[in-house]
Design a protein around this motif. Sequence first.
Motif, PDB file in Angstrom:
ATOM      1  N   VAL A 198      36.613  36.607  39.766  1.00 51.97           N
ATOM      2  CA  VAL A 198      35.541  37.954  40.402  1.00 51.97           C
ATOM      3  C   VAL A 198      34.458  36.719  40.473  1.00 51.97           C
ATOM      4  O   VAL A 198      33.995  36.035  39.644  1.00 51.97           O
ATOM      5  N   ILE A 199      33.484  37.791  41.263  1.00 54.45           N
ATOM      6  CA  ILE A 199      32.077  37.457  41.384  1.00 54.45           C
ATOM      7  C   ILE A 199      31.281  38.440  41.075  1.00 54.45           C
ATOM      8  O   ILE A 199      31.503  39.655  41.165  1.00 54.45           O
ATOM      9  N   GLU A 200      30.337  38.264  40.114  1.00 56.92           N
ATOM     10  CA  GLU A 200      29.655  39.366  39.264  1.00 56.92           C
ATOM     11  C   GLU A 200      28.125  39.118  39.156  1.00 56.92           C
ATOM     12  O   GLU A 200      27.875  37.888  38.884  1.00 56.92           O
ATOM     13  N   GLN A 201      27.157  39.864  38.929  1.00 58.91           N
ATOM     14  CA  GLN A 201      25.987  39.692  38.623  1.00 58.91           C
ATOM     15  C   GLN A 201      25.383  40.852  37.373  1.00 58.91           C
ATOM     16  O   GLN A 201      26.017  41.864  37.379  1.00 58.91           O
ATOM     17  N   THR A 202      24.567  40.268  36.561  1.00 62.65           N
ATOM     18  CA  THR A 202      24.130  41.081  35.495  1.00 62.65           C
ATOM     19  C   THR A 202      22.693  41.034  35.281  1.00 62.65           C
ATOM     20  O   THR A 202      22.114  39.768  35.299  1.00 62.65           O
ATOM     21  N   ALA A 203      22.095  41.901  34.793  1.00 60.59           N
ATOM     22  CA  ALA A 203      20.673  42.105  34.363  1.00 60.59           C
ATOM     23  C   ALA A 203      19.748  41.148  35.144  1.00 60.59           C
ATOM     24  O   ALA A 203      18.864  40.483  34.736  1.00 60.59           O
ATOM     25  N   GLY A 204      19.912  41.179  36.723  1.00 60.09           N
ATOM     26  CA  GLY A 204      18.739  40.474  37.471  1.00 60.09           C
ATOM     27  C   GLY A 204      19.253  39.275  37.527  1.00 60.09           C
ATOM     28  O   GLY A 204      18.762  38.267  38.390  1.00 60.09           O
ATOM     29  N   ARG A 205      20.136  38.552  37.017  1.00 63.11           N
ATOM     30  CA  ARG A 205      20.691  36.937  37.142  1.00 63.11           C
ATOM     31  C   ARG A 205      21.338  37.040  38.423  1.00 63.11           C
ATOM     32  O   ARG A 205      22.111  37.989  38.994  1.00 63.11           O
ATOM     33  N   ALA A 206      21.306  35.777  39.269  1.00 63.68           N
ATOM     34  CA  ALA A 206      22.339  35.618  40.347  1.00 63.68           C
ATOM     35  C   ALA A 206      23.864  35.846  40.058  1.00 63.68           C
ATOM     36  O   ALA A 206      24.256  35.499  39.059  1.00 63.68           O
ATOM     37  N   PRO A 207      24.467  36.162  41.260  1.00 57.30           N
ATOM     38  CA  PRO A 207      25.840  36.396  40.919  1.00 57.30           C
ATOM     39  C   PRO A 207      26.449  34.901  40.736  1.00 57.30           C
ATOM     40  O   PRO A 207      26.199  33.958  41.054  1.00 57.30           O
ATOM     41  N   LYS A 208      27.550  34.945  39.810  1.00 57.78           N
ATOM     42  CA  LYS A 208      28.420  34.035  39.098  1.00 57.78           C
ATOM     43  C   LYS A 208      29.780  34.222  39.529  1.00 57.78           C
ATOM     44  O   LYS A 208      30.384  35.576  39.209  1.00 57.78           O
ATOM     45  N   ARG A 209      30.819  33.408  39.428  1.00 55.32           N
ATOM     46  CA  ARG A 209      32.296  33.447  39.361  1.00 55.32           C
ATOM     47  C   ARG A 209      32.636  33.174  37.893  1.00 55.32           C
ATOM     48  O   ARG A 209      32.093  32.324  37.150  1.00 55.32           O
ATOM     49  N   ASP A 210      33.696  34.130  37.661  1.00 57.51           N
ATOM     50  CA  ASP A 210      34.211  34.166  36.253  1.00 57.51           C
ATOM     51  C   ASP A 210      35.646  34.766  36.651  1.00 57.51           C
ATOM     52  O   ASP A 210      35.991  35.339  37.430  1.00 57.51           O
ATOM     53  N   SER A 211      36.392  34.468  35.577  1.00 56.76           N
ATOM     54  CA  SER A 211      37.847  34.828  35.445  1.00 56.76           C
ATOM     55  C   SER A 211      37.914  35.615  34.193  1.00 56.76           C
ATOM     56  O   SER A 211      37.844  35.329  33.002  1.00 56.76           O
ATOM     57  N   TYR A 212      39.094  36.608  34.327  1.00 58.02           N
ATOM     58  CA  TYR A 212      39.407  37.476  33.096  1.00 58.02           C
ATOM     59  C   TYR A 212      40.807  37.570  32.959  1.00 58.02           C
ATOM     60  O   TYR A 212      41.389  38.005  34.011  1.00 58.02           O
ATOM     61  N   ASP A 213      41.655  37.298  32.168  1.00 54.86           N
ATOM     62  CA  ASP A 213      42.868  37.446  31.611  1.00 54.86           C
ATOM     63  C   ASP A 213      43.076  38.786  31.167  1.00 54.86           C
ATOM     64  O   ASP A 213      42.771  39.297  30.181  1.00 54.86           O
ATOM     65  N   LEU A 214      43.767  39.790  32.276  1.00 58.40           N
ATOM     66  CA  LEU A 214      44.200  41.035  31.800  1.00 58.40           C
ATOM     67  C   LEU A 214      45.132  41.282  30.473  1.00 58.40           C
ATOM     68  O   LEU A 214      45.167  42.120  29.831  1.00 58.40           O
ATOM     69  N   ALA A 215      45.709  40.166  30.214  1.00 60.80           N
ATOM     70  CA  ALA A 215      46.461  40.075  28.977  1.00 60.80           C
ATOM     71  C   ALA A 215      45.913  40.025  27.696  1.00 60.80           C
ATOM     72  O   ALA A 215      46.366  40.519  26.788  1.00 60.80           O
ATOM     73  N   LYS A 216      44.475  39.529  27.688  1.00 63.66           N
ATOM     74  CA  LYS A 216      43.652  39.896  26.660  1.00 63.66           C
ATOM     75  C   LYS A 216      42.926  41.041  26.543  1.00 63.66           C
ATOM     76  O   LYS A 216      41.859  40.974  25.842  1.00 63.66           O
ATOM     77  N   LEU A 217      43.161  42.027  27.465  1.00 64.25           N
ATOM     78  CA  LEU A 217      42.370  43.351  27.304  1.00 64.25           C
ATOM     79  C   LEU A 217      42.484  43.863  26.166  1.00 64.25           C
ATOM     80  O   LEU A 217      43.581  44.083  25.604  1.00 64.25           O
ATOM     81  N   GLN A 218      41.627  44.354  25.233  1.00 65.93           N
ATOM     82  CA  GLN A 218      41.590  44.824  24.190  1.00 65.93           C
ATOM     83  C   GLN A 218      40.931  46.111  23.894  1.00 65.93           C
ATOM     84  O   GLN A 218      41.695  46.870  23.050  1.00 65.93           O
ATOM     85  N   GLN A 219      40.072  46.595  24.747  1.00 66.27           N
ATOM     86  CA  GLN A 219      39.800  48.009  24.695  1.00 66.27           C
ATOM     87  C   GLN A 219      39.002  48.205  26.165  1.00 66.27           C
ATOM     88  O   GLN A 219      38.544  47.408  26.942  1.00 66.27           O
ATOM     89  N   GLY A 220      38.738  49.585  26.321  1.00 60.21           N
ATOM     90  CA  GLY A 220      38.055  49.884  27.685  1.00 60.21           C
ATOM     91  C   GLY A 220      39.203  50.379  28.570  1.00 60.21           C
ATOM     92  O   GLY A 220      40.191  50.364  28.412  1.00 60.21           O
ATOM     93  N   GLU A 221      38.507  50.314  29.931  1.00 61.32           N
ATOM     94  CA  GLU A 221      39.243  50.757  30.886  1.00 61.32           C
ATOM     95  C   GLU A 221      38.758  50.144  32.182  1.00 61.32           C
ATOM     96  O   GLU A 221      37.735  49.623  32.188  1.00 61.32           O
ATOM     97  N   PHE A 222      39.605  50.103  33.270  1.00 60.19           N
ATOM     98  CA  PHE A 222      39.248  49.413  34.365  1.00 60.19           C
ATOM     99  C   PHE A 222      40.079  49.975  35.603  1.00 60.19           C
ATOM    100  O   PHE A 222      40.986  50.482  35.488  1.00 60.19           O
ATOM    101  N   TRP A 223      39.377  50.009  36.772  1.00 58.97           N
ATOM    102  CA  TRP A 223      39.925  50.402  37.939  1.00 58.97           C
ATOM    103  C   TRP A 223      39.818  49.458  39.268  1.00 58.97           C
ATOM    104  O   TRP A 223      38.731  48.797  39.132  1.00 58.97           O
ATOM    105  N   VAL A 224      40.738  49.141  40.060  1.00 60.00           N
ATOM    106  CA  VAL A 224      40.487  48.305  41.179  1.00 60.00           C
ATOM    107  C   VAL A 224      40.684  49.024  42.578  1.00 60.00           C
ATOM    108  O   VAL A 224      41.680  49.662  42.751  1.00 60.00           O
ATOM    109  N   TYR A 225      39.767  48.852  43.501  1.00 58.90           N
ATOM    110  CA  TYR A 225      39.520  49.519  44.693  1.00 58.90           C
ATOM    111  C   TYR A 225      39.792  48.537  45.795  1.00 58.90           C
ATOM    112  O   TYR A 225      39.407  47.386  45.771  1.00 58.90           O
TER     113      TYR A 225
END
Length: 297
Positions: free
Chosen positions: A244-271
């Motif tokens: 994904v590309i994401e931005q946080t707290a006024g910082r420039a957008p950046k690329r990152d990757s998240y392995d859903l096999a390591k999801l520990q808590q919370g929820e997510f949706w994809v549109y």
Amino acid sequence: MSFPPPAANGSAAADLAAFMDPSWPWDTEWYASDSPIPPHLDGSPDVRFSGSVGYSGRVKTARGVILFSDLSMCWYSVTYGTGSVSRRARFRPCPEPMSAPALRRAAETHGAAVAAFAERAAASGRPVARGECWDVAHEALLHSASLFGPRDAPVLSTSRAHGHLLFCGKPGVGRWRGGDDRLRAGDIVEWRSVRIGVGMPGYGAFALLGDPDHTAVLVKDAVPRCAVADGQNVKPADVGLLTVIEQTAGRAPKRDSYDLAKLQQGEFWVYRPVGMVEYLGSTLSVDIPSGLETFAV
């Protein structure tokens, strides 16, 4: 799942249609304002609204249309000014899942525009809009709308919904929606209070996504490790890696990757970004399109 908010009558639009029924008591003349939106929805982050007020002598008619975060829609009118008040409402329920060809076409048009916008934003080194995470997806959808015109424009971000829901999940549990067989570049990810492992196994490092909510744009296809179909239960681990590309707290957008096999808590949706008229049958207009099937409570 905690989103969208629960509805008493099957959809948020049906709930509003029930509120507009003459049997429902009103304690204010809210419809007489310049922006005639029902008071319990005024200022709500979960709606998009358009309204108007018309005059015919002493008779006034307030009209409105509301798109909810479950993508149901309600059109309503209130006529008043001669001592009596008449109410009318029609609604469209939450839309059905789309077919594989329709979802692929959407990815090739709106999805491609959204992904390209996110890639340019990351390359620019500057925050998008206010610098909030949600702004990348919202501005990308606005950009897509500018390319395709009003009749083909995508559903814009409505609260934390950004089009056609493809997948939702939490640790160990998930559900696929629609006919496509994969997530695609340009899809939009919503995280809620997520903790997910990062880095090498065994080191205990993790990322927190969402306080409580966080938005990102997928920039690489994600092909599930198992066959998928509409309504099928699919574990997040089987969906795999989200780049994904994401931005946080006024910082420039950046690329990152998240392995859903390591999801520990919370929820997510994809549109999946999709055309509003194609998916919902209407723009955000107080006029119901001719031939569009709508319902009353």
